[in-house]
Design a protein around this motif. Structure first.
Motif, PDB file in Angstrom:
ATOM      1  N   THR A   6       0.952  -1.214   0.104  1.00  0.00           N
ATOM      2  CA  THR A   6       0.159  -0.112   0.020  1.00  0.00           C
ATOM      3  C   THR A   6       0.977   1.141  -0.060  1.00  0.00           C
ATOM      4  OG1 THR A   6      -0.198   0.197   2.337  1.00  0.00           O
ATOM      5  CG2 THR A   6      -1.800  -1.311   1.041  1.00  0.00           C
ATOM      6  N   GLN A 226      -5.739   5.925 -13.337  1.00  0.00           N
ATOM      7  CA  GLN A 226      -6.212   5.603 -11.998  1.00  0.00           C
ATOM      8  C   GLN A 226      -5.688   6.807 -11.201  1.00  0.00           C
ATOM      9  OE1 GLN A 226      -7.594   2.164 -10.584  1.00  0.00           O
ATOM     10  NE2 GLN A 226      -7.750   4.265  -9.101  1.00  0.00           N
ATOM     11  N   PHE A 228      -6.172   8.606  -6.937  1.00  0.00           N
ATOM     12  CA  PHE A 228      -6.401   8.445  -5.589  1.00  0.00           C
ATOM     13  C   PHE A 228      -6.325   9.633  -4.805  1.00  0.00           C
ATOM     14  CE2 PHE A 228      -6.404   3.555  -5.409  1.00  0.00           C
ATOM     15  CZ  PHE A 228      -7.206   3.515  -4.024  1.00  0.00           C
ATOM     16  N   ASP A 230      -6.917  11.546  -0.923  1.00  0.00           N
ATOM     17  CA  ASP A 230      -7.195  11.115   0.627  1.00  0.00           C
ATOM     18  C   ASP A 230      -7.850  12.351   1.259  1.00  0.00           C
ATOM     19  OD1 ASP A 230      -5.144  13.194   1.161  1.00  0.00           O
ATOM     20  OD2 ASP A 230      -3.439  11.764   1.641  1.00  0.00           O
ATOM     21  N   GLY A 284     -10.623   8.727  -2.191  1.00  0.00           N
ATOM     22  CA  GLY A 284     -10.431   7.082  -2.495  1.00  0.00           C
ATOM     23  C   GLY A 284     -10.100   6.864  -4.052  1.00  0.00           C
ATOM     24  N   ALA A 285     -10.502   5.793  -4.424  1.00  0.00           N
ATOM     25  CA  ALA A 285     -10.294   5.358  -5.855  1.00  0.00           C
ATOM     26  C   ALA A 285     -11.108   5.857  -6.676  1.00  0.00           C
ATOM     27  CB  ALA A 285      -9.917   3.735  -5.750  1.00  0.00           C
ATOM     28  N   HIS A 313      -8.588  -2.866 -12.413  1.00  0.00           N
ATOM     29  CA  HIS A 313      -7.655  -2.303 -11.830  1.00  0.00           C
ATOM     30  C   HIS A 313      -6.474  -3.304 -11.405  1.00  0.00           C
ATOM     31  CE1 HIS A 313      -9.651  -4.965  -8.933  1.00  0.00           C
ATOM     32  NE2 HIS A 313      -8.484  -4.909  -8.121  1.00  0.00           N
ATOM     33  N   LEU A 324      -4.690  -2.057  -4.547  1.00  0.00           N
ATOM     34  CA  LEU A 324      -5.400  -0.948  -4.377  1.00  0.00           C
ATOM     35  C   LEU A 324      -6.794  -1.011  -3.663  1.00  0.00           C
ATOM     36  CD1 LEU A 324      -5.899   0.246  -8.223  1.00  0.00           C
ATOM     37  CD2 LEU A 324      -4.068   0.726  -6.269  1.00  0.00           C
ATOM     38  N   GLN A 328      -7.628   1.502  -0.769  1.00  0.00           N
ATOM     39  CA  GLN A 328      -9.075   2.285  -0.583  1.00  0.00           C
ATOM     40  C   GLN A 328      -9.311   2.158   0.882  1.00  0.00           C
ATOM     41  OE1 GLN A 328     -11.237  -0.251  -3.372  1.00  0.00           O
ATOM     42  NE2 GLN A 328     -12.325   1.344  -3.787  1.00  0.00           N
ATOM     43  N   VAL A 331      -7.376   4.678   3.045  1.00  0.00           N
ATOM     44  CA  VAL A 331      -7.787   5.811   2.942  1.00  0.00           C
ATOM     45  C   VAL A 331      -9.113   6.268   3.605  1.00  0.00           C
ATOM     46  CG1 VAL A 331      -8.651   7.513   1.111  1.00  0.00           C
ATOM     47  CG2 VAL A 331      -6.342   6.511   0.504  1.00  0.00           C
ATOM     48  N   LEU A 337      -1.764   9.454   2.001  1.00  0.00           N
ATOM     49  CA  LEU A 337      -1.275   9.041   0.814  1.00  0.00           C
ATOM     50  C   LEU A 337       0.257   9.224   0.662  1.00  0.00           C
ATOM     51  CD1 LEU A 337      -3.855   9.566  -2.068  1.00  0.00           C
ATOM     52  CD2 LEU A 337      -3.073   7.500  -1.306  1.00  0.00           C
TER      53      LEU A 337
END
Length: 648
Positions: A6, A226, A228, A230, A284-285, A313, A324, A328, A331, A337
């Motif tokens: 992660t 992709q 991400f 936080d 999030g994702a 993904h 991922l 998720q 987060v 992150l």
């Protein structure tokens, strides 16, 4: 396969002890694996159709939430929340599809003091609706494809706006994703039918029939990023994915990174994706999707943002080394992150669907007699041996992911893995996926979203001699007394003089294919050493060889005679009076009235299964006699209407 990590700081301010997975199939299993690795208790939910599904057994706890139709189970927010409360879940992971982009679920979670593992309600409201997302990113300076929001417009007003934008156009639901409900309109004459079909699918799949229309780019490439975010305001991009190989706007093969776009274009994509996510304080994702013109790859156009994890993904996980789903969860728990890791190597994913490519990719249902996934690659599967594939849900049953240092090697690894994948009991697209892997344009990276359509219709290939031999030997091994008993019956009827002949010609060496062809198993050809064989409940033999699967119906002498007479009858009446369902499913539209006079090719009814809608057409001119009604469930090959053969 890459070891997953992660990219959040270790000290998470909140710890989840139990998480409910509000989904099914391979994504539910994949989330449960990560929860187990993180030491978090998992709760599965299931419908009546999924009571014996693998994700139910693999979770620490499971709760029934309703009947088989998704609207009565997986889309029932109250049932999902009740399951979370009953099991003490502190958070809900929605996976993808179903409720993953549901504002209603996010709001219900907040009201119940349950963490929704996804973005904020505001982000869902803006980015979860394609029309709102489009307007929002335009104000943020992100380029979009010319088009308009059809919400609140009459069909006449839609037609005026469409003419102003120009054809061809893409009609798509504002809600949801996955290509469901999308329709291509070449000119004004096809607009009304496309609007009606898109609305039906949209209301069925997403509960919202709002549409948007956009200019169709002639040779588009579909590239997504992709992202991400936080709760501390950081948004990162984890590279891009190539999702250009599609059929009917449904992705088939995906890869990371893309198949050779200019570095300057890649930089613009990543920057625009982060900009779009930051504009809604995204947490999030998420995936920001773009179209590129294959003939002008320096131009990028935002098309939508999927506010969830994507089906594809795994390819990002394999080239970044990240888990991922774990990211998720961390987060959602308030973790911070870290900077995005470097992308290394190349990963390619193929989606294995329960469908028949030579029958127009119609969905296939049934019991999986054997599922034997390949070793040495990543396999995220929804099924196992004994699983039931129904018409209630998406037809994807597995994802095969190959990884290598470079794209050509990854493509070869994927092709080899597909050749070693065995699914018996339902039709699949595995052989077609292998054809794509070998296509010279795919190998060269010369891609556009219309590439697959240039390969259609697919030719029907006869079973190989080794497949026929394997089926014959399977029959002999399955019932060693079959030959003697058959010979005895024949000798009894015809006299003992015939027993030697019977023994010489039996057991069954003839098989009927799905295309209605009778084939004899040769005496000399060896059986394949790269295949498998199984018998279904109807006595049909399923044979797999190097990714190809055939269903063969054994025929004895009487069976051959009956088939010959039946075929002769069909030839004598070249235009049969019956219109039949091409697949099992639900009648979602009836286009004609009982007794109405129609011409050949007129749509009679539309049938939906696995979120695919297929019209049944009149076989010839005549008067209609409907045998089904709106909402009826039909079987494959069931008669849905009869057309009179009287001349008008």
């Amino acid at each position: 396969m890459t070891t997953m990590t992660t990219t959040t700081t270790a000290d998470d301010p909140r710890r989840f002890e139990t998480i409910l997975v509000a989904n099914r199939g391979e994504i539910a299993r994949r989330i449960i694996r990560t929860l187990r690795a993180m030491g978090i208790r998992s709760v599965a939910v299931y419908s009546d159709a999924d009571a014996e599904a693998p994700h139910v057994r693999e979770a620490d706890d499971a709760v029934r939430i309703g009947a088989a139709p998704a609207a009565e189970s997986y889309l029932d927010i109250d049932a999902v929340i009740a399951a979370a409360r009953t099991t003490g879940a502190q958070a809900i992971h929605p996976g993808y599809g179903f409720l993953s982009e549901s504002v209603g679920l996010a709001e219900a979670c907040a009201e119940s003091d349950i963490v929704f593992i996804g973005p904020s309600v505001q982000a869902l409201q803006i980015m979860g609706d394609k029309a709102k997302a489009r307007d929002h990113v335009v104000r943020s300076g992100v380029p979009v494809v010319p088009g308009f929001d059809a919400r609140g417009l009459s069909d006449a007003e839609v037609a005026d706006e469409a003419a102003a934008v120009g054809f061809p156009l893409l009609v798509k639901p504002s809600a949801g994703g996955g290509g469901k409900g999308m329709e291509v309109v070449g000119d004004a004459s096809g607009l009304d039918a496309a609007l009606a079909s898109a609305r039906r699918v949209a209301i069925s799949a997403f509960g919202d029939d709002a549409l948007i229309l956009e200019r169709l780019i002639r040779r588009p490439r579909h590239i997504e990023v992709q992202v991400f975010g936080d709760v501390h305001g950081t948004v990162i991009a984890l590279g891009e994915r190539e999702c250009t190989l599609q059929r009917r706007h449904q992705k088939v093969i995906e890869e990371a990174p893309s198949a050779g776009i200019p570095e300057s274009t890649r930089d613009r994509l990543l920057a625009a994706a982060v900009q779009a996510a930051e504009s809604v304080s995204y947490v999030g994702a998420g995936t920001v999707e773009f179209l590129l013109d294959a003939d002008a790859p320096d131009q990028i156009f935002f098309i939508e943002m999927n506010t969830r994890l994507q089906v594809e993904h795994p390819v990002t996980e394999e080239v970044t080394g990240l888990d991922l789903v774990a990211l998720q969860i961390r987060v959602a728990a308030g973790g911070r992150l870290d900077p995005a890791p470097q992308v290394r190597g190349h990963a390619i994913e193929a989606r294995v669907y329960a469908e028949s490519p030579t029958r127009g990719f119609l969905p296939s249902t049934g019991r999986v007699l054997l599922f034997d996934p390949p070793a040495g690659v990543r396999v995220d599967a929804a099924v196992e041996t004994g699983s039931e594939v129904t018409g209630f849900y998406d037809p994807m049953i597995a994802k095969i992911v190959a990884v290598a240092e470079d794209r050509p090697t990854a493509l070869r690894y994927l092709d080899d893995a597909l050749a070693r994948t065995v699914v018996l009991g339902v039709d699949t697209n595995i052989a077609f996926l292998r054809q794509l892997c070998a296509d010279e344009r795919v190998v060269a990276g010369d891609l556009d979203t219309g590439l697959i359509e240039t390969l259609l219709p697919l030719p029907v290939e006869a079973p190989t001699p080794s497949m026929l031999v394997a089926a014959r030997e399977h029959l002999r091994h399955q019932d060693p007394n079959r030959r003697t008993e058959a010979a005895h019956r024949l000798a009894t009827r015809a006299g003992g003089v015939w027993s030697t002949l019977a023994l010489a010609t039996y057991p069954d060496t003839s098989f009927l294919t799905d295309q209605g062809e009778v084939l004899d198993a040769p005496s000399a050809a060896p059986a394949s050493d790269r295949g498998a064989v199984a018998t279904d409940a109807d006595g049909d033999i399923w044979v797999s060889e190097s990714g190809r699967t055939e269903r063969l119906r054994p025929l004895d002498r009487r069976g051959r005679m009956l088939h010959r007479l039946s075929a002769q009858g069909e030839r004598e009446s070249s235009h049969g009076p019956e219109a039949r369902a091409p697949m099992p499913g639900s009648v979602v539209a009836v286009h004609v009235r009982d007794g109405e006079t129609v011409t050949a090719g007129t749509p009679l009814v539309s049938i939906e299964a696995m979120k695919m809608e297929h019209p049944v057409l009149a076989p010839h001119d005549g008067a209609v006699q409907l045998t089904v009604a709106l909402g009826d469930q039909v079987r494959r090959d069931q008669t849905v209407a009869r057309i009179s053969t009287e001349e008008k």
